[in-house]
Design an enzyme around this catalytic site. Sequence first.
Site, PDB file in Angstrom:
ATOM      1  N   GLY A  16       9.673  -5.064  11.265  1.00 58.45           N
ATOM      2  CA  GLY A  16       8.784  -4.025  10.753  1.00 58.45           C
ATOM      3  C   GLY A  16       8.028  -3.339  11.866  1.00 58.45           C
ATOM      4  N   MET A  20       1.299  -0.987  12.951  1.00 58.16           N
ATOM      5  CA  MET A  20       0.759  -2.348  13.033  1.00 58.16           C
ATOM      6  C   MET A  20       1.761  -3.311  13.657  1.00 58.16           C
ATOM      7  SD  MET A  20      -2.391  -3.085  11.965  1.00 58.16           S
ATOM      8  CE  MET A  20      -2.302  -4.762  11.324  1.00 58.16           C
ATOM      9  N   ARG A  40      14.543  -1.958   9.714  1.00 56.91           N
ATOM     10  CA  ARG A  40      15.645  -1.481   8.872  1.00 56.91           C
ATOM     11  C   ARG A  40      16.166  -0.130   9.365  1.00 56.91           C
ATOM     12  NH1 ARG A  40      14.557  -0.554   2.562  1.00 56.91           N
ATOM     13  NH2 ARG A  40      13.267   1.073   3.500  1.00 56.91           N
ATOM     14  N   SER A 135      -6.266  -8.804  10.190  1.00 57.72           N
ATOM     15  CA  SER A 135      -7.263  -7.744  10.058  1.00 57.72           C
ATOM     16  C   SER A 135      -7.631  -7.185  11.421  1.00 57.72           C
ATOM     17  CB  SER A 135      -8.520  -8.267   9.365  1.00 57.72           C
ATOM     18  OG  SER A 135      -9.481  -7.227   9.244  1.00 57.72           O
ATOM     19  N   GLY A 136      -7.944  -5.910  11.426  1.00 53.58           N
ATOM     20  CA  GLY A 136      -8.362  -5.262  12.662  1.00 53.58           C
ATOM     21  C   GLY A 136      -7.746  -3.902  12.855  1.00 53.58           C
ATOM     22  N   GLY A 137      -6.825  -3.523  11.937  1.00 53.32           N
ATOM     23  CA  GLY A 137      -6.212  -2.218  12.046  1.00 53.32           C
ATOM     24  C   GLY A 137      -5.302  -2.124  13.254  1.00 53.32           C
ATOM     25  N   LYS A 192      -8.041 -13.345   3.285  1.00 55.27           N
ATOM     26  CA  LYS A 192      -7.918 -11.960   3.745  1.00 55.27           C
ATOM     27  C   LYS A 192      -8.307 -10.984   2.636  1.00 55.27           C
ATOM     28  CE  LYS A 192      -6.565  -8.391   6.257  1.00 55.27           C
ATOM     29  NZ  LYS A 192      -6.335  -7.290   5.346  1.00 55.27           N
ATOM     30  N   HIS A 195     -11.991 -10.868   2.473  1.00 53.60           N
ATOM     31  CA  HIS A 195     -12.422 -10.038   3.610  1.00 53.60           C
ATOM     32  C   HIS A 195     -12.364  -8.568   3.222  1.00 53.60           C
ATOM     33  CE1 HIS A 195     -11.209  -7.300   6.850  1.00 53.60           C
ATOM     34  NE2 HIS A 195     -11.972  -8.011   7.665  1.00 53.60           N
ATOM     35  N   ASN A 196     -11.252  -8.142   2.642  1.00 52.65           N
ATOM     36  CA  ASN A 196     -11.101  -6.737   2.272  1.00 52.65           C
ATOM     37  C   ASN A 196     -12.069  -6.331   1.175  1.00 52.65           C
ATOM     38  OD1 ASN A 196      -8.984  -6.914   4.074  1.00 52.65           O
ATOM     39  ND2 ASN A 196      -7.568  -5.747   2.813  1.00 52.65           N
ATOM     40  N   GLU A 199     -15.289  -5.792   2.712  1.00 53.85           N
ATOM     41  CA  GLU A 199     -15.165  -4.509   3.418  1.00 53.85           C
ATOM     42  C   GLU A 199     -15.418  -3.336   2.463  1.00 53.85           C
ATOM     43  OE1 GLU A 199     -11.314  -2.022   4.794  1.00 53.85           O
ATOM     44  OE2 GLU A 199     -11.454  -4.039   5.647  1.00 53.85           O
ATOM     45  N   LYS A 271      -6.030   0.800  -1.321  1.00 57.78           N
ATOM     46  CA  LYS A 271      -4.712   0.167  -1.285  1.00 57.78           C
ATOM     47  C   LYS A 271      -4.567  -0.990  -2.270  1.00 57.78           C
ATOM     48  CE  LYS A 271      -3.265   1.479   3.366  1.00 57.78           C
ATOM     49  NZ  LYS A 271      -2.787   0.996   4.689  1.00 57.78           N
ATOM     50  N   HIS A 473     -18.905 -18.671 -32.992  1.00 58.73           N
ATOM     51  CA  HIS A 473     -18.510 -19.174 -31.675  1.00 58.73           C
ATOM     52  C   HIS A 473     -19.361 -20.347 -31.203  1.00 58.73           C
ATOM     53  CE1 HIS A 473     -15.511 -16.124 -30.957  1.00 58.73           C
ATOM     54  NE2 HIS A 473     -16.355 -15.173 -31.302  1.00 58.73           N
TER      55      HIS A 473
END
Length: 496
Positions: A16, A20, A40, A135-137, A192, A195-196, A199, A271, A473
């Site tokens: 890939g 990144m 690919r 993480s870190g872009g 992770k 973390h997001n 963020e 995302k 209930h």
Amino acid sequence: MTVKMMSGDCDFGLIGLAVMGENLALNVESRGYKVAVFNRTTSKVDDLIAGRAKGKNFVGCHSIEDFVAAVKRPRKLMMLVQAGPAVDMLIDQLIPLCEPGDILIDGGNTHYLDTERRTQKVEEAGLLYCGCGVSGGEEGALKGPSLMPGGSRESWAEIKEMFQAIAAKVGPNDDIPCCEWVGPRGAGHYVKMVHNGIEYGDMQLICEAYHLLHEVGGLDNDELYEVFAEWNRGDLQSYLIEITRDIFSVRDDQGGDQFLVDQILDVAGAKGTGKWMSQLALDLGVPSTLVTTAVFARGLSAQKDARVRASQVLSGPKAEDNAAWRDLCSKLVGDKAMFVEAVRQALYASKIVSYAQGFVQLQAASAEHDWGLDYGQNALLWRGGCIIRAKFLDRIKEAFDESPDLENLMLYPFFNSALDAAQPAWRAVIATASLMGIPVPAFTVALNYYDGYRAARLPANLLQAQRDYFGAHTYRRTDRDGTFHSEWLDLRKEPS
């Protein structure tokens, strides 16, 4: 059927080559490792080998078979492709080509349940699996990301040296890697995801602070630059505060002398990881209200056309109609320096709540899945390389080191004192924003969580009475043990 492959001399393989993946491969090679790469679209392989990787210790591969054969055993094969079916497809291709002990690593933003499932599948095939949050872009991938590996425990001994070498480093001597084993199966990708989610909350809080300072305080971009520069030297020091400071200094790169931030349409993208955290919080029954509010805020931003139409119809408060309201707001807003400081304190307090909620969800998930997470260690993973790296993560590590079973970060003396000190400004800012018609949903929900969490008694007694009334209930009592149901229709007072 397993196909026996010859073993090459590469230390690491990466599939890939988007930005990144390419940056991470260059990072690995820069630490003294030989790297095999595959994509690919094979032209990307050729472009890398002829470009940024020229003269470096790389092997470019045009087939998955050549790629696997290029890496020495036990193979460390990392996938940095779009999360979802593409990962499953790659795993199906790789398993027959690999041998027992080889390690498949998923470095994408994968849903943790997929990692739980894939770990079992790959282990049943005699291989090892690692679901690793990254993480870190783009910059972090190249210079040192935060890495959150989980999955097959045996894989850690094989990847530890390499992963800690490429990770961001912190500490007085820059020798503490932001990479440590998180836990089994999907634990790494869950951490992770949290973390997001944090963020998401951080970004929304910063945007609300900006909105207040700009719309209410009247600060222009030059003044905002100075404010965020000052904030980044204090308790709020963080990567997101730092880049926000920088944003206010950038002029339009498409021509003209305007600031670029003012030319950007107010429609935010997402995302999905923030939404996952919110959904899973609901499943666990934990109130991660800040990330949920941040997700909804992005959703509201996307309704741009509807908001523009509504702005012509719906009205907000008018100061000239209410002298008492005008006097109340002018006390805080009338002094620019005082208002800036009040917003800073509100932002800091809300940020504490955001992290507190994130760690409560981690605790609930760890208990649910028997991951045995080390929360102080999780905080250390985020001190460098990642998007939410911040000064007070050291305090979170300190809190869990002192009290491993700490129920909520807000109860730790450092954070408790900070919240108490910020309360007057926090409440005043939210009240002022409400009276002036400025939306601050994340500030507000953070304060509501704080007030709700410190309340020994909430109105849920009435809610449970309602549930028992219409649905039998049942309820519990304050004065005796057991579960009860009442015939409310028979006991009620008839209206006159």
